[in-house]
Design a protein around this motif. Structure first.
Motif, PDB file in Angstrom:
ATOM      1  N   GLU A  10      82.215   5.643  85.275  1.00  0.00           N
ATOM      2  CA  GLU A  10      81.179   4.783  85.832  1.00  0.00           C
ATOM      3  C   GLU A  10      80.994   3.504  85.022  1.00  0.00           C
ATOM      4  O   GLU A  10      80.500   2.507  85.536  1.00  0.00           O
ATOM      5  CB  GLU A  10      79.851   5.543  85.920  1.00  0.00           C
ATOM      6  N   SER A  51      78.582  -2.080 101.172  1.00  0.00           N
ATOM      7  CA  SER A  51      77.703  -1.077 100.564  1.00  0.00           C
ATOM      8  C   SER A  51      78.424  -0.411  99.394  1.00  0.00           C
ATOM      9  O   SER A  51      79.654  -0.280  99.401  1.00  0.00           O
ATOM     10  CB  SER A  51      77.310  -0.019 101.595  1.00  0.00           C
ATOM     11  N   PRO A  52      77.680   0.029  98.367  1.00  0.00           N
ATOM     12  CA  PRO A  52      78.307   0.742  97.251  1.00  0.00           C
ATOM     13  C   PRO A  52      78.568   2.218  97.545  1.00  0.00           C
ATOM     14  O   PRO A  52      78.998   2.956  96.666  1.00  0.00           O
ATOM     15  CB  PRO A  52      77.278   0.590  96.128  1.00  0.00           C
ATOM     16  N   VAL A  53      78.310   2.650  98.784  1.00  0.00           N
ATOM     17  CA  VAL A  53      78.464   4.056  99.137  1.00  0.00           C
ATOM     18  C   VAL A  53      79.895   4.323  99.623  1.00  0.00           C
ATOM     19  O   VAL A  53      80.446   3.575 100.428  1.00  0.00           O
ATOM     20  CB  VAL A  53      77.456   4.471 100.226  1.00  0.00           C
ATOM     21  N   SER A  75      79.208  12.156  99.859  1.00  0.00           N
ATOM     22  CA  SER A  75      78.911  10.723  99.850  1.00  0.00           C
ATOM     23  C   SER A  75      78.409  10.380  98.458  1.00  0.00           C
ATOM     24  O   SER A  75      77.621  11.140  97.871  1.00  0.00           O
ATOM     25  CB  SER A  75      77.850  10.369 100.897  1.00  0.00           C
ATOM     26  N   HIS A  77      77.849   6.957  95.333  1.00  0.00           N
ATOM     27  CA  HIS A  77      77.889   5.545  94.988  1.00  0.00           C
ATOM     28  C   HIS A  77      79.135   5.271  94.152  1.00  0.00           C
ATOM     29  O   HIS A  77      79.516   6.082  93.300  1.00  0.00           O
ATOM     30  CB  HIS A  77      76.641   5.144  94.205  1.00  0.00           C
ATOM     31  N   GLU A  79      81.016   2.599  91.498  1.00  0.00           N
ATOM     32  CA  GLU A  79      80.655   1.564  90.533  1.00  0.00           C
ATOM     33  C   GLU A  79      81.807   0.596  90.259  1.00  0.00           C
ATOM     34  O   GLU A  79      81.590  -0.590  90.043  1.00  0.00           O
ATOM     35  CB  GLU A  79      80.220   2.217  89.214  1.00  0.00           C
TER      36      GLU A  79
END
Length: 233
Positions: A10, A51-53, A75, A77, A79
């Motif tokens: 991350e 979207s960061p998803v 699902s 996020h 980085e």
């Protein structure tokens, strides 16, 4: 501790990511499968535009029937930015979450990406295979690097993908008279295993059923038509 637990995906920088790839490269093992693949899996991801998803999925199929036995969907996020050659750092964390839910463990996992057919031999399939310590194969629609001769037009025909004389993949005609796909060993498989397993995974379409089914489910997850989690059929 797995290989993946050594690294903070991350917060890693692109420069650090390249160093991680160099570190992991020495761990690549192109060794034969220890048994015939009776259960195979496919993995894919779907992104929300802007979207960061990310939506990640693994599907598990029987061989030779290619019947869907289970799926694992998450699902999460993301980085890490989109950087060619470093896609594993963007996609691996979500895929590993999906993998951790799987109760039915496949003999081989086919990922939508490259294996050793990568500038540092560390495509998504190779990276995943080392982290999970499982046999993996990369299957991509487009070539990333290397030179090859166009294979014959019939299904099953192939040629070698090479860079500076070294074989790094296989250019496979997965359906007669359509553009080839680009397959390569990820980890704990040989070139021979790679060709045989992909041929077993092919149905009537260009892409293996593992990839097609994973692609279908992650898009259903992105649209909200199916819920995340693990399910058996």
């Amino acid at each position: 501790m797995t290989e993946g637990q050594k690294y903070d995906y991350e917060n890693v920088t692109p420069k650090q990511a390249i160093e991680i790839q160099k570190d992991l490269r020495s761990r690549i093992a192109l060794t034969p499968l220890d048994r015939e693949a009776g259960i195979i899996a496919g993995a894919d991801l779907s992104f929300d535009r802007g979207s960061p998803v990310v939506h990640a999925g693994i599907v598990i199929l029987s061989v030779p029937e290619l019947e869907l036995k289970a799926h694992s969907l998450v699902s999460a996020h993301v980085e890490f930015p989109y950087i060619p050659g470093l896609l594993a750092f963007r996609e691996l964390p979500a895929l590993m979450k999906a993998w951790s839910q799987c109760e039915c463990i496949p003999d081989v996992l086919i990922l939508d990406g490259h294996g050793i057919a990568h500038p540092r031999r560390m495509g998504l399939a190779t990276h995943f295979g080392i982290v999970a310590d499982k046999p993996t194969i990369g299957c991509a629609k487009n070539v990333l690097m290397g030179d090859y001769q166009e294979p014959a037009p019939e299904k099953g025909a192939y040629s070698e993908l090479r860079e500076n004389g070294e074989q790094i993949g296989i250019v496979l005609r997965s359906r007669s008279n359509v553009n080839p796909i680009f397959i390569s060993p990820g980890h704990r498989v040989t070139f021979e295993d790679t060709y045989r397993v992909i041929m077993q995974a092919l149905g009537t379409y260009k892409l293996p059923e593992t990839t097609r089914q994973a692609h279908r489910l992650v898009n259903e997850l992105r649209r909200g038509d199916i819920q995340p989690g693990y399910a058996e059929y």
